[in-house]
Write a protein that holds these residues in place. Structure first.
Motif, short mmCIF file in Angstrom:
data_model
loop_
_atom_site.label_atom_id
_atom_site.label_comp_id
_atom_site.label_asym_id
_atom_site.label_seq_id
_atom_site.Cartn_x
_atom_site.Cartn_y
_atom_site.Cartn_z
N UNK A 1 -8.94 52.03 -36.47
CA UNK A 1 -9.19 52.03 -35.14
C UNK A 1 -10.53 51.82 -34.68
N UNK A 2 -11.33 51.01 -35.52
CA UNK A 2 -12.72 50.60 -35.08
C UNK A 2 -12.36 49.07 -34.35
N UNK A 3 -13.13 48.89 -33.22
CA UNK A 3 -13.21 47.71 -32.28
C UNK A 3 -13.46 46.63 -33.20
N UNK A 4 -12.72 45.38 -33.02
CA UNK A 4 -13.17 44.20 -33.75
C UNK A 4 -14.79 43.70 -33.54
N UNK A 5 -15.33 44.07 -32.31
CA UNK A 5 -16.48 43.76 -32.14
C UNK A 5 -17.71 44.66 -32.83
N UNK A 6 -17.23 45.67 -33.19
CA UNK A 6 -17.93 46.68 -34.11
C UNK A 6 -17.56 46.46 -35.72
N UNK A 7 -17.40 45.25 -35.91
CA UNK A 7 -17.05 45.01 -37.44
C UNK A 7 -18.41 44.12 -38.02
N UNK A 8 -19.23 44.59 -38.77
CA UNK A 8 -20.29 43.57 -39.50
C UNK A 8 -19.50 43.40 -40.92
N UNK A 9 -19.32 42.06 -41.16
CA UNK A 9 -18.43 41.69 -42.72
C UNK A 9 -19.89 40.65 -43.12
N UNK A 10 -19.37 40.70 -44.26
CA UNK A 10 -20.29 39.59 -45.20
C UNK A 10 -21.79 40.28 -45.34
N UNK A 11 -22.02 41.38 -45.43
CA UNK A 11 -23.36 41.98 -45.26
C UNK A 11 -24.00 42.46 -46.66
N UNK A 12 -24.95 41.72 -47.01
CA UNK A 12 -25.80 41.93 -48.17
C UNK A 12 -26.55 43.39 -48.14
N UNK A 13 -26.88 44.09 -49.17
CA UNK A 13 -27.81 45.34 -49.10
C UNK A 13 -28.87 45.35 -48.35
N UNK A 14 -29.58 44.33 -48.21
CA UNK A 14 -30.72 44.07 -47.53
C UNK A 14 -30.30 43.98 -46.01
N UNK A 15 -29.26 43.24 -45.88
CA UNK A 15 -28.75 43.09 -44.51
C UNK A 15 -28.10 44.40 -43.86
N UNK A 16 -27.89 45.30 -44.73
CA UNK A 16 -27.63 46.89 -44.19
C UNK A 16 -28.53 47.26 -43.56
N UNK A 17 -29.95 47.20 -44.20
CA UNK A 17 -31.18 47.82 -43.57
C UNK A 17 -31.31 47.07 -42.20
#
Length: 762
Positions: free
Chosen positions: A623-639
């Motif tokens: 139930x998470x909106x498509x606009x609120x999905x961050x995919x293909x994120x590397x560890x430094x990308x999470x920060x």
């Protein structure tokens, strides 16, 4: 400089002190200030636990810290961390006192009550009076205002030596003034109570009963506080008592029972059904289901076998296990939980610092109001009022002193914190510091790491597609037989699915044997099953073995992968037989947990290193909106994702469990580590879930907010009570005796309000 900043300085260490003699928030303030005057030292003092958490630079010795505290009028000792959890439990129990333990206060309270009752009756009820009853009241009240009230006098004297005043100063002055004023009156007119019914009933009179009753009410309040705080700390005590007291160690085939605190890393323990696992370790032999509910809060037993990690204090429910100890003593999960709880209760939220600052100026202001009340009553009474005017002035001034004693103010924050963090520990939620409570209130966005947080992190077969000439069951059975010889996560998932599929067949799920097994890292596996050559793997593995799928079969693979699945080919005797699709399964309670987070006013965002198709599938499932999905994120990308949201004005929480989440957990305004995660992630987080269910994250935020709301309610009523009570007393509308009863009641009210948190989540 904060504790965190100081700890990054080279040579910095942390010292925990036990401090005796503190009775209120002003005492806490003084100890912190005295320690803070030492170069580079930062101290956080906790009143209910009677302890201090001190960050100390090189060059400052433990003796200097102790001497500094002792010079402030208190008694400090350095706490030495005991290894066994059971010893920590004993230590924890000793730090829950305020103005004395319940056992220390009980005899003073009993004596005060026994002597106060006759003093009250003969002073206030004419039927009980007899000739010269005033002298009897003076004699009976003397032990009450001296020995029984000694905790208040001692604290006031200690503070007076340092030209300071605390809440005890108000009590001591009020009680002493009431008794001495009455004694002076009686000495000046020895016959004033020669006849029953004389004096004591008017607006002035003798105040022996006031001094005695106020002392008794305050002692009762202190006694109830000590008892209630003991209960508030019971969660920590219960947590520490979870550990097993002894263990059976297997040495050279011989079993011997040893105390749990004597265990060493590498010892092999025998754990029979129904017994507690004595320490953290790894199963080396046997299979069983372990009840971890005491530690994680999860009600479903966890299946374990060889190489499974187990936690100390959990209960072995079925089979016999041999467990090799990996962490013992103060390194175990249980001991770490206890330390986190203790540290959380020793820290200080901004809301607590507010109460301390107010109480530091509160007492001198009250003393000034009491003095002004006395003088103004005398002034308005006029010279002709005589003794009656003096008595009225005195009564109003004493009532101001008594009603103002803000014990409730000093208790409002620490008891709320103690109860909230203790209840959290029982639910498997560790609140690392009280500032976390403030952070949970303002959080409006929560980043959820996909693998291990929203999903199980374990691949499972989602679908099997068979090509012409083969059935789905046949494809899965042949693939499972070959994959059973491999340790790859995909292989384990396929083998498990094949065994489960065959449970109702004549061979009860046993897979056929494989011959000529071969594995190519990153490619696939091959082997001979029932005389057939079976290949399982990626497209490159089929090409390597000269197996060419048709365009339709290639399209089937592309469709499976586009839906977010991990897909592998199965080929039999050089012909593509089918495709097996696998997914990282969504945890059962994740969708409900996401809905609960939304109800709490948070915007959930899914964060993952996986591709967009996988992420979209999981987001849709919970139930998470498509606009609120961050995919293909590397560890430094999470920060970077956390920073970007913060830059946009969001207050961000982050829930994760891996080493690759640690930096983002530290960057977030509120870091939440899942209990299944790595030590690095747990260390970086503010909140730790001992379980592995996303629902616990929502529960943790709810508990933190409830704890903060309780503290705010406590502070409001403590301030409101004083704000209303002081003017009423100054106008002479409040008897000092009633003021004392109301003051004690306010402290008990604050503690009782805090204890309501113990029912949270039930």
């Amino acid at each position: 400089m904060s504790h965190q900043e100081l700890l990054h300085q080279p040579g910095t260490r942390v010292v925990e002190l036990d401090i005796e003699g503190m009775t209120c928030a002003s005492c806490v303030n003084r100890v912190e200030k005295k320690l803070g005057k030492l170069e580079g030292v930062a101290a956080t003092v906790n009143l209910p636990l009677e302890s201090a958490y001190v960050t100390v630079p090189e060059g400052i010795t433990d003796d200097q810290l102790v001497t500094t505290v002792n010079a402030a009028g208190y008694k400090a000792t350095v706490r030495t961390p005991p290894a066994p959890a059971a010893d920590e439990a004993a230590a924890g129990a000793d730090h829950l006192t305020h103005g004395g333990t319940a056992a220390q206060l009980r005899p003073r309270l009993l004596l005060a009550a026994a002597l106060t009752l006759p003093v009250f009756l003969i002073s206030m009820v004419p039927a009980f009076q007899f000739p010269h009853w005033g002298w009897a009241a003076a004699v009976l009240a003397l032990p009450v205002v001296t020995w029984a009230a000694w905790p208040f006098h001692r604290a006031a004297a200690v503070n007076a030596r340092h030209l300071a005043s605390t809440m005890d100063t108000l009590v001591s002055i009020g009680v002493t003034a009431a008794y001495l004023f009455s004694a002076w009156q009686l000495a000046a007119d020895p016959l004033m109570t020669a006849h029953p019914g004389m004096e004591g009933m008017g607006p002035g009179g003798l105040y022996f009963e006031v001094a005695a009753v106020v002392t008794t009410f305050l002692l009762l309040g202190r006694f109830l506080e000590a008892n209630a705080k003991q209960k508030a700390g019971d969660a920590l005590q219960a947590l520490l008592n979870l550990g097993a007291k002894d263990a059976i160690v297997l040495e050279s085939g011989v079993e011997r029972r040893v105390p749990a605190d004597r265990l060493r890393v590498g010892d092999v323990l025998v754990v029979r059904p129904g017994e507690k696992i004595a320490t953290d370790g790894v199963v080396v032999d046997g299979t069983s289901a372990v009840d971890a509910s005491l530690v994680t809060g999860e009600s479903v037993p966890v299946e374990v076998g060889p190489d499974s990690k187990v936690t100390g204090a959990t209960i072995n429910t079925s089979g016999r296990l041999l467990v090799r100890a990996t962490r013992v003593g103060s390194e175990t999960t249980l001991a770490q939980m206890a330390r986190l709880v203790s540290q959380a209760q020793t820290g200080k939220a901004p809301i607590a610092r507010l109460a301390d600052r107010i109480s530091a100026v509160f007492v001198p202001v009250v003393l000034a109001i009491a003095a002004a009340t006395f003088l103004l009553w005398l002034l308005f009474a006029g010279p002709g009022a005589g003794t009656d005017g003096l008595r009225s002035a005195f009564t109003a001034a004493v009532a101001v002193l008594v009603i103002a004693c803000p014990c409730a103010l000093g208790l409002a924050t620490p008891v709320g914190l103690l109860t909230g963090t203790g209840r959290g520990a029982q639910l498997g939620i560790l609140i690392k510091g009280p500032q976390v409570l403030e952070d949970t209130r303002t959080v409006d966005t929560i980043l959820l790491d996909k693998t291990g947080t929203v999903t199980t992190g374990v691949l499972a077969v989602d679908a099997t597609e068979a090509f012409a000439g083969f059935s789905g069951t046949q494809v899965l059975r042949l693939a499972g037989a070959v994959e059973a010889a491999s340790e790859h996560p995909v292989a384990r998932a396929v083998a498990a699915a094949a065994a489960h599929e065959g449970l109702h067949t004549p061979d009860a799920g046993r897979l056929p044997g494989v011959e000529g097994f071969h594995s190519a890292p990153g490619g696939g596996v091959s082997g001979t099953v029932d005389g057939q050559t079976v290949l399982v793997g990626r497209s490159g593995w089929l090409a390597h073995n000269d197996v060419i799928p048709s365009p339709q079969q290639q399209q089937a693979l592309a469709t499976a992968e586009a839906s977010g699945s991990t897909a592998v080919w199965v080929a039999v005797d050089g012909v593509p037989a089918g495709i097996i699709s696998l997914r990282d399964t969504v945890k059962e309670g994740s969708a409900a947990a996401v809905a609960r987070l939304k109800d709490l006013g948070l915007r959930p965002i899914l964060l993952t290193g996986d591709n967009a198709a996988v992420a979209a599938h999981v987001a849709d499932a919970v139930g998470i909106a498509p606009a609120d999905v961050y995919a293909g994120v590397l560890p430094e990308g999470k920060v970077e994702a956390v920073r970007k949201l913060q830059a946009g004005g969001a207050t961000v929480a982050m829930a994760g469990d891996g080493v690759n989440d640690a930096a983002a957990l530290a960057q977030a305004d509120l870091g939440i580590a899942m209990g299944s995660g790595t030590d690095v992630a747990i260390e970086a987080a503010d909140l730790t879930m001992m379980g592995n269910d996303l629902a616990q994250v929502a529960q943790a935020i709810e508990l933190s907010r409830r704890t903060l709301a309780t503290i705010r309610t406590n502070l409001f009523w403590a301030f409101f009570y004083n704000a209303v009570g002081i003017p009423v007393a100054a106008l002479g509308l409040l008897n000092p005796m009633i003021a004392g009863a109301a003051m004690a009641a306010s402290s008990v009210l604050v503690v009782a309000n805090s204890l309501r948190l113990r029912s949270f989540g039930k």
